[in-house]
Design a protein around this motif. Structure first.
Motif, PDB file in Angstrom:
ATOM      1  N   VAL A 208       0.854  -1.188   0.000  1.00 25.44           N
ATOM      2  CA  VAL A 208       0.000   0.000   0.000  1.00 25.44           C
ATOM      3  C   VAL A 208       0.891   1.239   0.000  1.00 25.44           C
ATOM      4  O   VAL A 208       1.723   1.410   0.897  1.00 25.44           O
ATOM      5  CB  VAL A 208      -0.921   0.015   1.240  1.00 25.44           C
ATOM      6  CG1 VAL A 208      -1.731   1.307   1.297  1.00 25.44           C
ATOM      7  CG2 VAL A 208      -1.853  -1.191   1.221  1.00 25.44           C
ATOM      8  N   VAL A 209       0.741   2.084  -1.016  1.00 20.97           N
ATOM      9  CA  VAL A 209       1.544   3.313  -1.064  1.00 20.97           C
ATOM     10  C   VAL A 209       0.697   4.556  -0.817  1.00 20.97           C
ATOM     11  O   VAL A 209       1.232   5.633  -0.562  1.00 20.97           O
ATOM     12  CB  VAL A 209       2.306   3.438  -2.401  1.00 20.97           C
ATOM     13  CG1 VAL A 209       3.320   2.310  -2.539  1.00 20.97           C
ATOM     14  CG2 VAL A 209       1.374   3.462  -3.593  1.00 20.97           C
ATOM     15  N   ILE A 210      -0.630   4.428  -0.901  1.00 21.30           N
ATOM     16  CA  ILE A 210      -1.538   5.534  -0.564  1.00 21.30           C
ATOM     17  C   ILE A 210      -2.639   4.986   0.338  1.00 21.30           C
ATOM     18  O   ILE A 210      -3.285   3.989   0.007  1.00 21.30           O
ATOM     19  CB  ILE A 210      -2.178   6.163  -1.820  1.00 21.30           C
ATOM     20  CG1 ILE A 210      -1.122   6.888  -2.667  1.00 21.30           C
ATOM     21  CG2 ILE A 210      -3.294   7.134  -1.437  1.00 21.30           C
ATOM     22  CD1 ILE A 210      -1.671   7.457  -3.975  1.00 21.30           C
ATOM     23  N   ALA A 211      -2.829   5.622   1.495  1.00 21.39           N
ATOM     24  CA  ALA A 211      -3.953   5.318   2.384  1.00 21.39           C
ATOM     25  C   ALA A 211      -4.605   6.651   2.725  1.00 21.39           C
ATOM     26  O   ALA A 211      -4.014   7.466   3.427  1.00 21.39           O
ATOM     27  CB  ALA A 211      -3.485   4.594   3.644  1.00 21.39           C
ATOM     28  N   ALA A 212      -5.800   6.860   2.213  1.00 22.79           N
ATOM     29  CA  ALA A 212      -6.413   8.181   2.315  1.00 22.79           C
ATOM     30  C   ALA A 212      -7.833   8.101   2.839  1.00 22.79           C
ATOM     31  O   ALA A 212      -8.691   7.439   2.248  1.00 22.79           O
ATOM     32  CB  ALA A 212      -6.412   8.863   0.946  1.00 22.79           C
ATOM     33  N   ILE A 213      -8.070   8.769   3.959  1.00 20.94           N
ATOM     34  CA  ILE A 213      -9.435   9.005   4.423  1.00 20.94           C
ATOM     35  C   ILE A 213      -9.877  10.270   3.708  1.00 20.94           C
ATOM     36  O   ILE A 213      -9.407  11.361   4.012  1.00 20.94           O
ATOM     37  CB  ILE A 213      -9.491   9.175   5.947  1.00 20.94           C
ATOM     38  CG1 ILE A 213      -8.925   7.945   6.654  1.00 20.94           C
ATOM     39  CG2 ILE A 213     -10.915   9.423   6.402  1.00 20.94           C
ATOM     40  CD1 ILE A 213      -8.823   8.084   8.157  1.00 20.94           C
ATOM     41  N   VAL A 338      -6.309   0.714   9.053  1.00 20.13           N
ATOM     42  CA  VAL A 338      -5.765  -0.636   9.238  1.00 20.13           C
ATOM     43  C   VAL A 338      -4.762  -0.967   8.138  1.00 20.13           C
ATOM     44  O   VAL A 338      -3.673  -1.503   8.419  1.00 20.13           O
ATOM     45  CB  VAL A 338      -6.912  -1.674   9.261  1.00 20.13           C
ATOM     46  CG1 VAL A 338      -6.354  -3.093   9.183  1.00 20.13           C
ATOM     47  CG2 VAL A 338      -7.748  -1.505  10.518  1.00 20.13           C
ATOM     48  N   TYR A 339      -5.071  -0.637   6.896  1.00 22.04           N
ATOM     49  CA  TYR A 339      -4.158  -0.972   5.802  1.00 22.04           C
ATOM     50  C   TYR A 339      -2.907  -0.091   5.809  1.00 22.04           C
ATOM     51  O   TYR A 339      -1.851  -0.500   5.329  1.00 22.04           O
ATOM     52  CB  TYR A 339      -4.874  -0.899   4.459  1.00 22.04           C
ATOM     53  CG  TYR A 339      -5.612  -2.188   4.133  1.00 22.04           C
ATOM     54  CD1 TYR A 339      -4.919  -3.312   3.698  1.00 22.04           C
ATOM     55  CD2 TYR A 339      -6.989  -2.288   4.285  1.00 22.04           C
ATOM     56  CE1 TYR A 339      -5.566  -4.501   3.419  1.00 22.04           C
ATOM     57  CE2 TYR A 339      -7.657  -3.475   4.018  1.00 22.04           C
ATOM     58  CZ  TYR A 339      -6.940  -4.578   3.584  1.00 22.04           C
ATOM     59  OH  TYR A 339      -7.586  -5.762   3.312  1.00 22.04           O
ATOM     60  N   ALA A 340      -3.017   1.115   6.362  1.00 22.48           N
ATOM     61  CA  ALA A 340      -1.812   1.934   6.537  1.00 22.48           C
ATOM     62  C   ALA A 340      -0.870   1.281   7.541  1.00 22.48           C
ATOM     63  O   ALA A 340       0.356   1.323   7.399  1.00 22.48           O
ATOM     64  CB  ALA A 340      -2.182   3.342   6.995  1.00 22.48           C
ATOM     65  N   LEU A 341      -1.447   0.670   8.571  1.00 23.37           N
ATOM     66  CA  LEU A 341      -0.641  -0.033   9.577  1.00 23.37           C
ATOM     67  C   LEU A 341      -0.037  -1.317   9.001  1.00 23.37           C
ATOM     68  O   LEU A 341       1.110  -1.653   9.271  1.00 23.37           O
ATOM     69  CB  LEU A 341      -1.507  -0.383  10.787  1.00 23.37           C
ATOM     70  CG  LEU A 341      -2.116   0.791  11.559  1.00 23.37           C
ATOM     71  CD1 LEU A 341      -3.156   0.289  12.554  1.00 23.37           C
ATOM     72  CD2 LEU A 341      -1.037   1.597  12.277  1.00 23.37           C
ATOM     73  N   ALA A 342      -0.831  -2.039   8.192  1.00 18.94           N
ATOM     74  CA  ALA A 342      -0.366  -3.306   7.625  1.00 18.94           C
ATOM     75  C   ALA A 342       0.636  -3.085   6.505  1.00 18.94           C
ATOM     76  O   ALA A 342       1.595  -3.853   6.352  1.00 18.94           O
ATOM     77  CB  ALA A 342      -1.556  -4.112   7.111  1.00 18.94           C
ATOM     78  N   GLY A 343       0.400  -2.046   5.672  1.00 19.15           N
ATOM     79  CA  GLY A 343       1.330  -1.718   4.591  1.00 19.15           C
ATOM     80  C   GLY A 343       1.193  -2.566   3.352  1.00 19.15           C
ATOM     81  O   GLY A 343       1.967  -2.411   2.403  1.00 19.15           O
ATOM     82  N   THR A 344       0.221  -3.480   3.310  1.00 20.59           N
ATOM     83  CA  THR A 344       0.020  -4.338   2.143  1.00 20.59           C
ATOM     84  C   THR A 344      -1.414  -4.818   2.096  1.00 20.59           C
ATOM     85  O   THR A 344      -2.075  -4.949   3.136  1.00 20.59           O
ATOM     86  CB  THR A 344       0.967  -5.556   2.178  1.00 20.59           C
ATOM     87  OG1 THR A 344       0.715  -6.393   1.028  1.00 20.59           O
ATOM     88  CG2 THR A 344       0.756  -6.384   3.446  1.00 20.59           C
ATOM     89  N   VAL A 345      -1.916  -5.090   0.882  1.00 22.17           N
ATOM     90  CA  VAL A 345      -3.239  -5.705   0.745  1.00 22.17           C
ATOM     91  C   VAL A 345      -3.122  -7.222   0.631  1.00 22.17           C
ATOM     92  O   VAL A 345      -4.131  -7.926   0.615  1.00 22.17           O
ATOM     93  CB  VAL A 345      -4.011  -5.153  -0.477  1.00 22.17           C
ATOM     94  CG1 VAL A 345      -4.312  -3.679  -0.302  1.00 22.17           C
ATOM     95  CG2 VAL A 345      -3.269  -5.422  -1.786  1.00 22.17           C
ATOM     96  N   ARG A 346      -1.897  -7.734   0.593  1.00 17.70           N
ATOM     97  CA  ARG A 346      -1.693  -9.192   0.523  1.00 17.70           C
ATOM     98  C   ARG A 346      -1.635  -9.747   1.946  1.00 17.70           C
ATOM     99  O   ARG A 346      -0.622 -10.281   2.403  1.00 17.70           O
ATOM    100  CB  ARG A 346      -0.439  -9.508  -0.281  1.00 17.70           C
ATOM    101  CG  ARG A 346      -0.559  -9.075  -1.736  1.00 17.70           C
ATOM    102  CD  ARG A 346       0.715  -9.269  -2.512  1.00 17.70           C
ATOM    103  NE  ARG A 346       0.921 -10.672  -2.871  1.00 17.70           N
ATOM    104  CZ  ARG A 346       1.987 -11.115  -3.545  1.00 17.70           C
ATOM    105  NH1 ARG A 346       2.933 -10.256  -3.911  1.00 17.70           N
ATOM    106  NH2 ARG A 346       2.098 -12.390  -3.849  1.00 17.70           N
TER     107      ARG A 346
END
Length: 568
Positions: A208-213, A338-346
């Protein structure tokens, strides 16, 4: 969004808006009204975003283009006004003209929450009942078609990697991403990676390179924003951080959002995870969150990687969010965190750890996700009518900077010949010529400009995002001494037809089947050479040109320039 609070309205394209402003009539067919019956109650932990993404999938499959959709049924008893607005706001994504909710007690409660006077609220109730507009589930209206959905069956989900209707259950995101990488992006090596300069990380597919609310009604819904803040709080307290390769941002749809997040003490935790306030309104959803760091862009290019963007907006069409990061997923604000913390969608969030706490123990989604009771208590405690009154009492006055702007006198602005933002378009000058034209001529001796596949959206036809330096639009701006860092976006320059017609079919992910194996807005010019579609069109001079396209050509918003661009 307004249809969520029983105000019937919908957006028109620029062509219709301009016609109305010029005193021309706007005609429309009486639409079909599709009834969508909602029953049941959302299960614990399920968000309005999960629900609306399912609704988008169902309505796209049914086909509601040109229709009104009216929601009814006992399930409305369990949806807040903000939840309803979230559903209404995605009408363009499910293809309807609008998604409407009737007047009921929930609407009256919302009017009270937002500071309306008791007399006004009483008038709304009495008028709606007298006119037959009050919600009565025992006497539903007669609809052209009726669909049904038990909302208790809704599961946590996202939509992606390139269309809002492509629903993916949360547990399946990793598996479905790998399938997309192979079948959509034609990647052979799923484990390819590339080192990021000055970071202790090798970027790989699915990072994940962009996590945007970001954007619209999703970020005006107190339940999902409080949930995002509570997750941030728990994560910070456990010692978790957003991954350093993730670009994070926060752009809510209402100023009240920051008021209640600050009152609840949650804004500081979002800040610590990098979700700092960057403004209010559209940003990442329309490609306006700015460029990726150069080290990230270089790593993506070096490894030919398919990285991911996770955003709480409405649209994830190809090339819209980022020119470099290909896969985009729509998700609820708490999942963005959550995905910003995980850093990946895999990652399978149901079983895989998101990270480790300060003691080295694994942290799972269940350790962070707040209960419905936690969310409800925070919303009831910190969201008050006073906030709405204070934030919007001077909404029509504007800031001091706004008040100090110089402006010309009179009813109309003068055209500025040197402006690169607003130009007088040729269809104004030739308006009478078009209106007096009586004969529709045959298209004779035409050449094919492009052949496009199914689901070629308005974002493919008239992109809203980045203007590339070496594109026809980029060269036009450079020739007028505009530096690339001041190009802004196609969306910001929609009032300049010179930019917009050069940007037509300029989407970096569009695929012209006249040039197999080549991605981007290219075709064959009159000399047989490959060139940008605009440049090629100019070489054909008086030769008529046609575009051949598949099913759902023109799906999406901003249909005015998807029409005007090719015409010009």
């Amino acid at each position: 969004m307004i249809n969520g609070l029983s105000v019937l309205g919908w957006g028109v394209g620029g062509i219709e808006a301009e016609a109305a402003m010029l005193g021309q009539p706007l005609t429309m067919l009486i639409p079909e009204v599709v009834g969508f019956k909602l029953q049941g109650k959302l299960s614990p932990g399920i968000t309005a975003t999960d629900l609306v993404l399912k609704i988008v999938q169902v309505l796209r499959a049914h086909g509601v283009v040109g229709s009104f959709v009216e929601f009814f049924g006992s399930g409305l008893d369990n949806l807040s006004l903000a939840d309803r607005a979230t559903i209404s706001n995605m009408a363009p994504e499910y293809g309807a003209t609008c998604g409407f909710f009737p007047i009921d007690d929930e609407l009256l409660s919302y009017l009270a929450l937002t500071g309306r006077e008791e007399e006004h609220i009483k008038l709304v109730e009495e008028y709606a009942k007298a006119q037959g507009l009050w919600r009565e589930d025992t006497k539903p209206a007669k609809y052209s078609h009726v669909l049904e959905l038990d909302i208790s069956t809704i599961m946590p989900a996202m939509a992606g990697p390139r269309r809002p209707q492509d629903l993916v259950l949360l547990n399946d995101v990793s598996k479905e991403f790998d399938n997309a990488v192979k079948n959509i992006y034609n990647v052979k090596d799923l484990e390819a990676n590339s080192h990021i300069k000055a970071m202790d990380h090798d970027l790989t597919h699915g990072d994940v390179v962009i996590a945007a609310i970001t954007s619209c009604t999703n970020t005006s819904n107190p339940a999902v924003l409080i949930a995002a803040g509570l997750i941030a709080k728990k994560a910070v307290e456990l010692g978790l951080k957003s991954k350093e390769w993730v670009k994070t941002s926060f752009a809510p749809g209402s100023q009240v959002v920051t008021s209640y997040l600050k009152s609840a003490g949650l804004m500081d935790y979002l800040d610590k995870l990098g979700f700092n306030l960057i403004g209010y309104g559209c940003t990442t959803c329309i490609g306006n969150s700015g460029p990726l760091p150069s080290a990230i862009k270089e790593a993506i290019a070096a490894g030919d990687l398919v990285t991911a963007n996770v955003l709480s907006g409405n649209r994830n069409f190809e090339g819209r969010v980022s020119p470099e990061s290909k896969a985009s997923y729509l998700a609820s604000p708490p999942l963005v965190v959550v995905y910003a913390l995980a850093g990946t969608v895999r990652i399978d969030l149901s079983i895989d750890p998101i990270g480790k706490d300060t003691a080295g123990r694994n942290v799972f989604l269940k350790d962070l996700w707040p209960s419905d009771l936690e969310i409800k208590e925070a919303v009831n405690k910190y969201l008050t009518p006073k906030m709405f009154n204070e934030r919007y009492k001077d909404v029509f006055t504007g800031s001091q900077g706004w008040q100090n702007l110089e402006y010309p006198e009179g009813k109309l602005y003068d055209w500025e010949p040197m402006s690169t933002y607003i130009r007088k378009p040729p269809f104004f000058s030739s308006f009478m010529e078009y209106s007096l034209r009586k004969e529709i001529k045959d298209i004779d001796g035409a050449k094919c400009l492009a052949i496009f596949p199914d689901s070629t959206t308005t974002d493919h036809i008239s992109p809203a995002g980045n203007i590339a330096k070496d594109s026809p639009a980029g060269r036009y701006l450079t020739d007028r001494n505009i530096n690339p860092d001041q190009f802004n976006s196609y969306g910001s320059r929609r009032a300049n037809h010179e930019v917009m017609m050069r940007g037509t079919f300029a989407n970096i992910r569009i695929k012209n089947r006249m040039l197999p194996g080549i991605e981007g807005g290219y075709t064959i010019d009159s000399s047989g050479e490959t060139s940008a579609i605009f440049d090629a069109a100019m070489t054909w001079s008086e030769t008529p040109l046609i575009v051949f396209a598949g099913k759902e050509y023109g799906t999406g918003s901003s249909r005015d320039w998807a029409a005007k661009g090719p015409s010009l």
